[in-house]
Write an enzyme that holds these catalytic residues in place. Structure first.
Site, short mmCIF file in Angstrom:
data_model
loop_
_atom_site.label_atom_id
_atom_site.label_comp_id
_atom_site.label_asym_id
_atom_site.label_seq_id
_atom_site.Cartn_x
_atom_site.Cartn_y
_atom_site.Cartn_z
N GLU A 273 0.83 -1.21 0.00
CA GLU A 273 0.00 0.00 0.00
C GLU A 273 0.87 1.26 0.00
OE1 GLU A 273 -3.52 2.08 2.74
OE2 GLU A 273 -2.35 0.41 3.53
N LYS A 331 -9.56 2.83 -3.61
CA LYS A 331 -10.12 2.28 -2.38
C LYS A 331 -11.52 2.84 -2.11
CE LYS A 331 -8.87 1.51 2.48
NZ LYS A 331 -7.91 1.85 3.56
N CYS A 383 -5.91 -2.56 2.42
CA CYS A 383 -5.88 -2.47 3.87
C CYS A 383 -7.21 -2.83 4.52
CB CYS A 383 -5.40 -1.06 4.27
SG CYS A 383 -5.03 -0.89 6.04
#
Length: 505
Positions: A273, A331, A383
């Site tokens: 990430e 995301k 995540c």
């Protein structure tokens, strides 16, 4: 009811609240890294017994105490991100963490007011109402105020017989079996006597769900497709305090290049990430160089980066594919304060924690497909997104591999990253897909379609990891129906019990 149980259900208020908090504190020990699932079931059983015969307000207060114990132990790692990386003083960080725990414990407690108000005195309350309301509470916490789906009971059973239920009913289904078992045990303890053995029959039924789960572990649900894929991943272990330091950009890129040097012969190469510590359009010359290398070696390079959209004046936490790897993913499930600030106008500037470097992220669109390398579709997750069961199940339907990239350096050597890894394993098990998990400082791992870790890197070291994954196709029942069958089942149990109560009045 036996004398010891009678004492337990008639404790003074303060003693009962303390015991509820201790019972809640046992639950996190069923999760990673402890994996002591019998302790979790013991805490639940004590909770059932302590709620017996309580009024609505009393049951709610005891549930709040239980929630404080549950979250006080289970998410204590939040203190590290607030104090160490948010630069809040120790007293302020402790206060903020305490307020968060009190709030999520309050949300946890709400269903149990209903339990005390209508079901705690009913002889079937522990058997039917307690499991249903606890489960509906877990579901509620998965979406209310964007959701905090952490510490679901089912995660503690990923390595028990109950794991076989995960591809069928998801983690909430595993939680339901745990709750039905504990509820049946509590029902037996509260109502059975030497002359009345029938109250133990529900426990026999619930106990049968355990070997059924073992049998379900042998059902494949999905099948291999295509050839195995060789994958290399990089774990750069960049210190969080240097992650966005302009003077450390070049050392970061050099570390990524060095750790990747022996991995270009793989089919795929994965960076974690936000591995590249500048926004996308500032790094185009570097990205073009990487793309040329990826094309030359026929290696799909997939990396995390902050994507800056000049037209929309927006920033996204993203994954981009280079070389044979195609696509970009933004995301969708953001972390409060870490990626955006709730009540931004009121909180910005108060303390450093409300001005973290990445707290300017926008939510990505919901209709994204993922990434593609050749004929293989990749369900991309960044995540926190991997903790949402239904999000992952829906995303996996058209893809053959799960990929999650993360940076858990925010939580140092706490239990948080290990809990996070356990939840990622559950997503692989629910979807029967292999998972690649690439992180900044661990836990980086290859997980097979049964949720077992095949290879993992040591935490807190600069390293790389190589493995082979086998893409799979086909949908598990959970991928088709999601969590709805479990939610509807628990709702129906409550309706039936309500109707039963009305007829018996």
């Amino acid at each position: 009811m036996t004398a010891p149980l009678s004492v337990l259900t008639r404790l003074p208020g303060w003693a009962a609240l303390l015991l509820c908090a201790l019972a809640g504190a046992l639950i996190p020990f069923s999760f990673a890294p402890f994996n002591l699932w019998p302790l979790g079931m013991a805490g639940l059983l004590a909770f059932v017994l302590l709620l017996h015969g309580r009024s609505g307000r009393s049951a709610w207060a005891r549930a709040w105490a239980f929630g404080v114990g549950l979250y006080g132990v289970g998410v204590s790692w939040i203190y590290i991100s607030i104090h160490t990386y948010g630069n809040a003083s120790a007293p302020l960080a402790a206060t903020m963490m305490g307020l968060f725990i009190l709030f999520v414990a309050f949300v946890f407690s709400l269903p149990f007011y209903v339990y005390g108000r209508w079901f705690s005195r009913h002889r079937l309350g522990p058997l039917l109402a307690f499991p249903s309301l606890y489960l509906l509470g877990e579901w509620l916490r998965g979406w209310l105020l964007t959701g905090f789906p952490w510490l679901y009971l089912g995660y503690g059973h990923i390595d028990t017989w109950l794991a076989g239920w995960a591809p069928v009913l998801g983690v909430l289904g595993v939680s339901t079996v745990v709750l039905l078992t504990v509820g049946a045990l509590g029902h037996g303890l509260l109502t059975a006597s030497p002359r009345h053995w029938k109250p133990w029959l529900p426990l026999l039924v619930a106990a049968a769900l355990w070997p059924t789960g073992l049998a379900l572990q042998h059902a494949e649900w999905t099948e291999p497709v295509g050839k195995p894929i060789s994958v290399g991943m990089v774990q750069p272990n960049i210190p969080q305090e240097l992650k966005w330091d302009p003077s450390f950009v070049q050392p970061t890129l050099e570390r990524l290049d060095t750790l990747s040097e022996g991995l270009w012969e793989n089919d795929w190469l994965i960076w974690p990430e936000a591995a590249i510590p500048k926004v996308y359009h500032q790094m185009l010359p570097y990205l073009n160089k990487l793309n040329d290398r990826a094309e030359e070696t026929n290696t799909g390079l997939i990396t995390g980066i902050i994507f800056d959209d000049a037209q929309k004046r927006a920033y996204y936490n993203s994954i981009v594919g280079l070389g044979p790897a195609l696509g970009i993913y933004h995301k969708r499930r953001l972390v409060p304060f870490g990626e955006y600030v709730p009540l931004e106008a009121q909180l910005r500037g108060l303390i450093d924690f409300f001005d973290l470097p990445t707290s300017i992220i926008n939510q990505g669109p919901w209709d994204q497909r993922g990434l593609q390398v050749g004929s293989v579709g990749i369900s991309a997750l960044i995540c926190y997104e991997v903790v949402y069961p239904d999000l992952v199940a829906h995303s996996a339907r058209e893809n053959q591999v799960l990929l999650t990239i993360s940076n858990d350096a925010w939580f140092a050597d706490s239990i948080g990253p290990l809990q996070h890894m356990q939840m990622a394993r559950m997503r692989a098990l629910e979807t029967r897909r292999p998972m690649i998990r690439a992180t900044n400082n661990g836990v980086s791992a290859f997980v097979d379609h049964h949720g077992h870790i095949e290879k993992r890197a040591e935490q807190f070291v600069q390293t790389n990891l190589e493995g082979v994954i086998q893409p799979r196709r086909g949908n598990t029942p959970f991928m088709v129906w999601g969590s709805w069958p479990v939610v509807v089942f628990c709702g129906l149990l409550l309706i039936l019990l309500c109707l039963w109560r009305r007829r018996s009045v």
